[in-house]
Design a protein around this motif. Structure first.
Motif, PDB file in Angstrom:
ATOM      1  N   LEU A 225      40.545  46.148  44.939  1.00  0.00           N
ATOM      2  CA  LEU A 225      41.910  46.478  45.339  1.00  0.00           C
ATOM      3  C   LEU A 225      41.960  46.739  46.843  1.00  0.00           C
ATOM      4  CD1 LEU A 225      44.807  47.278  44.206  1.00  0.00           C
ATOM      5  CD2 LEU A 225      43.981  49.644  44.274  1.00  0.00           C
ATOM      6  N   TYR A 226      42.981  46.178  47.491  1.00  0.00           N
ATOM      7  CA  TYR A 226      43.246  46.433  48.906  1.00  0.00           C
ATOM      8  C   TYR A 226      44.637  47.059  49.036  1.00  0.00           C
ATOM      9  CZ  TYR A 226      39.482  43.064  49.991  1.00  0.00           C
ATOM     10  OH  TYR A 226      38.287  42.407  50.079  1.00  0.00           O
ATOM     11  N   LYS A 227      44.897  47.672  50.208  1.00  0.00           N
ATOM     12  CA  LYS A 227      46.251  48.153  50.517  1.00  0.00           C
ATOM     13  C   LYS A 227      46.701  47.498  51.813  1.00  0.00           C
ATOM     14  CE  LYS A 227      49.849  50.998  49.990  1.00  0.00           C
ATOM     15  NZ  LYS A 227      50.807  50.391  50.916  1.00  0.00           N
ATOM     16  N   CYS A 228      47.832  46.789  51.740  1.00  0.00           N
ATOM     17  CA  CYS A 228      48.372  46.053  52.891  1.00  0.00           C
ATOM     18  C   CYS A 228      49.836  46.421  53.078  1.00  0.00           C
ATOM     19  CB  CYS A 228      48.236  44.547  52.654  1.00  0.00           C
ATOM     20  SG  CYS A 228      46.536  44.004  52.353  1.00  0.00           S
ATOM     21  N   GLY A 250      52.518  46.936  48.271  1.00  0.00           N
ATOM     22  CA  GLY A 250      51.541  46.394  49.206  1.00  0.00           C
ATOM     23  C   GLY A 250      50.102  46.428  48.727  1.00  0.00           C
ATOM     24  N   HIS A 251      49.839  47.016  47.580  1.00  0.00           N
ATOM     25  CA  HIS A 251      48.497  46.905  47.020  1.00  0.00           C
ATOM     26  C   HIS A 251      48.249  45.445  46.600  1.00  0.00           C
ATOM     27  CE1 HIS A 251      48.366  51.378  46.583  1.00  0.00           C
ATOM     28  NE2 HIS A 251      47.093  51.142  46.831  1.00  0.00           N
ATOM     29  N   ILE A 252      47.033  44.966  46.831  1.00  0.00           N
ATOM     30  CA  ILE A 252      46.632  43.600  46.468  1.00  0.00           C
ATOM     31  C   ILE A 252      45.401  43.688  45.577  1.00  0.00           C
ATOM     32  CG2 ILE A 252      45.963  41.319  47.316  1.00  0.00           C
ATOM     33  CD1 ILE A 252      48.646  42.112  48.459  1.00  0.00           C
ATOM     34  N   LEU A 253      45.480  43.140  44.370  1.00  0.00           N
ATOM     35  CA  LEU A 253      44.316  43.055  43.491  1.00  0.00           C
ATOM     36  C   LEU A 253      43.674  41.688  43.656  1.00  0.00           C
ATOM     37  CD1 LEU A 253      46.596  44.822  41.796  1.00  0.00           C
ATOM     38  CD2 LEU A 253      44.829  44.746  40.056  1.00  0.00           C
ATOM     39  N   VAL A 254      42.354  41.658  43.700  1.00  0.00           N
ATOM     40  CA  VAL A 254      41.601  40.408  43.736  1.00  0.00           C
ATOM     41  C   VAL A 254      40.586  40.427  42.592  1.00  0.00           C
ATOM     42  CG1 VAL A 254      40.033  38.948  45.062  1.00  0.00           C
ATOM     43  CG2 VAL A 254      41.909  40.135  46.226  1.00  0.00           C
ATOM     44  N   GLY A 255      40.610  39.380  41.775  1.00  0.00           N
ATOM     45  CA  GLY A 255      39.698  39.316  40.638  1.00  0.00           C
ATOM     46  C   GLY A 255      39.517  37.874  40.201  1.00  0.00           C
ATOM     47  N   SER A 256      38.753  37.710  39.188  1.00  0.00           N
ATOM     48  CA  SER A 256      37.870  38.676  38.576  1.00  0.00           C
ATOM     49  C   SER A 256      36.627  37.923  38.145  1.00  0.00           C
ATOM     50  CB  SER A 256      38.549  39.360  37.389  1.00  0.00           C
ATOM     51  OG  SER A 256      38.594  38.502  36.272  1.00  0.00           O
ATOM     52  N   THR A 257      35.595  38.677  37.816  1.00  0.00           N
ATOM     53  CA  THR A 257      34.378  38.048  37.312  1.00  0.00           C
ATOM     54  C   THR A 257      34.484  37.871  35.801  1.00  0.00           C
ATOM     55  OG1 THR A 257      33.258  40.158  36.925  1.00  0.00           O
ATOM     56  CG2 THR A 257      33.054  39.188  39.136  1.00  0.00           C
ATOM     57  N   LEU A 258      33.568  37.105  35.240  1.00  0.00           N
ATOM     58  CA  LEU A 258      33.474  36.942  33.782  1.00  0.00           C
ATOM     59  C   LEU A 258      31.990  36.975  33.441  1.00  0.00           C
ATOM     60  CD1 LEU A 258      35.032  36.404  31.141  1.00  0.00           C
ATOM     61  CD2 LEU A 258      34.705  33.966  31.543  1.00  0.00           C
ATOM     62  N   GLU A 259      31.539  38.086  32.841  1.00  0.00           N
ATOM     63  CA  GLU A 259      30.114  38.323  32.648  1.00  0.00           C
ATOM     64  C   GLU A 259      29.826  38.712  31.194  1.00  0.00           C
ATOM     65  OE1 GLU A 259      28.834  41.165  35.841  1.00  0.00           O
ATOM     66  OE2 GLU A 259      30.935  40.942  36.427  1.00  0.00           O
ATOM     67  N   ASP A 260      28.800  38.082  30.641  1.00  0.00           N
ATOM     68  CA  ASP A 260      28.376  38.367  29.270  1.00  0.00           C
ATOM     69  C   ASP A 260      27.176  39.307  29.331  1.00  0.00           C
ATOM     70  OD1 ASP A 260      27.757  38.383  26.605  1.00  0.00           O
ATOM     71  OD2 ASP A 260      27.522  36.211  26.397  1.00  0.00           O
ATOM     72  N   VAL A 261      27.460  40.617  29.435  1.00  0.00           N
ATOM     73  CA  VAL A 261      26.393  41.612  29.628  1.00  0.00           C
ATOM     74  C   VAL A 261      26.529  42.775  28.641  1.00  0.00           C
ATOM     75  CG1 VAL A 261      25.939  41.056  32.053  1.00  0.00           C
ATOM     76  CG2 VAL A 261      27.750  42.688  31.499  1.00  0.00           C
ATOM     77  N   VAL A 292      39.844  49.441  48.671  1.00  0.00           N
ATOM     78  CA  VAL A 292      40.291  50.770  48.244  1.00  0.00           C
ATOM     79  C   VAL A 292      39.579  51.194  46.960  1.00  0.00           C
ATOM     80  CG1 VAL A 292      42.310  52.103  47.478  1.00  0.00           C
ATOM     81  CG2 VAL A 292      42.552  50.399  49.291  1.00  0.00           C
ATOM     82  N   LYS A 293      39.337  50.219  46.090  1.00  0.00           N
ATOM     83  CA  LYS A 293      38.760  50.538  44.781  1.00  0.00           C
ATOM     84  C   LYS A 293      38.076  49.304  44.216  1.00  0.00           C
ATOM     85  CE  LYS A 293      40.271  53.073  40.606  1.00  0.00           C
ATOM     86  NZ  LYS A 293      39.812  54.425  40.852  1.00  0.00           N
ATOM     87  N   HIS A 294      37.034  49.532  43.406  1.00  0.00           N
ATOM     88  CA  HIS A 294      36.290  48.453  42.743  1.00  0.00           C
ATOM     89  C   HIS A 294      35.957  48.965  41.348  1.00  0.00           C
ATOM     90  CE1 HIS A 294      32.055  46.419  42.356  1.00  0.00           C
ATOM     91  NE2 HIS A 294      32.969  45.742  41.683  1.00  0.00           N
ATOM     92  N   TRP A 295      36.290  48.174  40.320  1.00  0.00           N
ATOM     93  CA  TRP A 295      36.082  48.648  38.957  1.00  0.00           C
ATOM     94  C   TRP A 295      35.773  47.483  38.029  1.00  0.00           C
ATOM     95  CZ3 TRP A 295      40.806  48.193  41.318  1.00  0.00           C
ATOM     96  CH2 TRP A 295      41.744  47.359  40.703  1.00  0.00           C
ATOM     97  N   ALA A 296      35.436  47.829  36.789  1.00  0.00           N
ATOM     98  CA  ALA A 296      35.131  46.812  35.779  1.00  0.00           C
ATOM     99  C   ALA A 296      35.726  47.236  34.444  1.00  0.00           C
ATOM    100  CB  ALA A 296      33.617  46.630  35.642  1.00  0.00           C
TER     101      ALA A 296
END
Length: 363
Positions: A225-228, A250-261, A292-296
């Protein structure tokens, strides 16, 4: 009484619709309601590549897309919390299967068309230079999923016929003969005429002791997540299975991964670097912005992404609403409406056949 297992968007909205029809409902959530996959997603109210899905997914997606604006307005009116259903449109960049996408849109009667790159750059000035083609679908919205979940939870708190019990993991389903009559938790038993399994990636483990094999497993996804500035990104953009989603503030989310874990949902440094590289490729100005933030979260992966919705034959009283894979937020309104229609004996809003657990479950 109905017992709903799982407090993500599917469990919350199923409870809301059943309770709105006068049912007594208790919702049980292992942690905090709305804090797993539903909270972790991006909230685009469309599958990432809708033309690559079966008609079963498309039917739920279209019904939900049409319903979301009124759901957002209703919840805001009822709770004072705005889910922010934000129609920005969506640009797909350098699509490999553009011809299939356009043919699908024509068959479905959905607006989707190529646009010159100069037009995209005029609409999205922050876009990176590394793209040569674009198609656009106007009207596609995103919902601010943490606020949607908060609004649903608040709506349930205000309903006298609903009880939300958090931090109460279900240990087992209770059977009497071939009937499922409730669930067992550490605090005791909850009994009801119906039990709805809406526990996402955790549903399979709860059904396994009954001899039911539900092919749903966790698939990890990580986001940043970013804040712009509020006008930095006017539309959603998507390339190479990655996307950037603007919120109204103005928050921007960028995603996402796809993981089999498995059930590991720890954010990783590798994913962070990969997502930051995607962010800068799509929107170069983000190179100068702090994350701003990184999560799963853990999506409920299922074959072809077709959810299981309906009664389980041979197990009276047991209902499923799970296995939505990447599209839980996308498909939630239609999925939960269909479940409520079936449970209440109403004419279904959507043909239930493709989602019926029936032959799709292993015994």
């Amino acid at each position: 009484m109905t017992v709903v297992v799982g407090g993500g968007v599917i469990g919350l909205l199923s409870t809301y619709l059943l309770a709105s029809a006068g049912q007594e409902v208790v919702l049980l959530e292992a942690g905090e309601a709305g804090r797993e996959a539903s909270w972790a997603g991006g909230g685009i109210v469309s599958p990432l590549y809708p033309w690559r899905y079966s008609p079963a997914v498309t039917a739920l997606a279209h019904w939900s897309q049409d319903y979301y604006p009124q759901l957002g307005q209703t919840l805001l009116r009822q709770t004072g919390i705005d889910p922010e259903v934000y129609a920005t449109g969506l640009y797909w960049l350098d699509l490999q299967d553009e011809d299939e996408a356009l043919a699908w849109a024509e068959r479905q009667g959905r607006a989707l068309y190529p646009v010159p790159l100069e037009q995209v750059r005029a609409a999205v000035p922050a876009l990176g230079d590394g793209f040569s083609r674009a198609v656009f679908m106007p009207g596609v919205a995103n919902v601010r999923n943490p606020r949607l979940l908060a609004a649903l939870r608040e709506a349930l708190q205000r309903m006298p016929n609903v009880r939300v019990v958090e931090h109460s993991p279900v240990g087992a389903l209770i059977q009497e003969g071939r009937r499922v009559v409730g669930v067992r938790t550490a605090e005791g038993e909850w009994r009801g005429e119906q039990v709805v399994m809406a526990a996402g990636a955790w549903s399979a483990a709860l059904l396994a002791p009954l001899g039911l094999e539900l092919p749903v497993k966790p698939m990890k996804g990580q986001m940043i997540l970013y804040k712009c500035a509020e006008d930095f990104l006017p539309s959603m953009v998507l390339a190479k299975r990655r996307y950037a989603i603007p919120r109204r503030d103005g928050h921007i989310l960028v995603g996402s991964t796809l993981e089999d874990v498995g059930f590991d949902k720890a954010p990783t440094e590798d994913a962070l670097e990969s997502l930051k590289a995607t962010a800068v490729e799509l929107l170069p100005a983000l190179a100068n912005s702090e994350v701003v933030k990184h999560w799963a979260g853990l999506r409920p992966g299922s074959p072809d992404g077709v959810p299981y919705i309906g009664a389980v034959s041979g197990f009276d009283g047991l209902w499923l609403n799970c296995g939505h894979f990447r599209n839980g937020l996308v498909l939630a309104p239609a999925s939960c409406q269909l479940l409520a229609d079936l449970m209440l004996g109403r004419k279904p809003s959507i043909d239930p056949a493709p989602y019926a657990p029936g032959q799709r479950l292993g015994h």
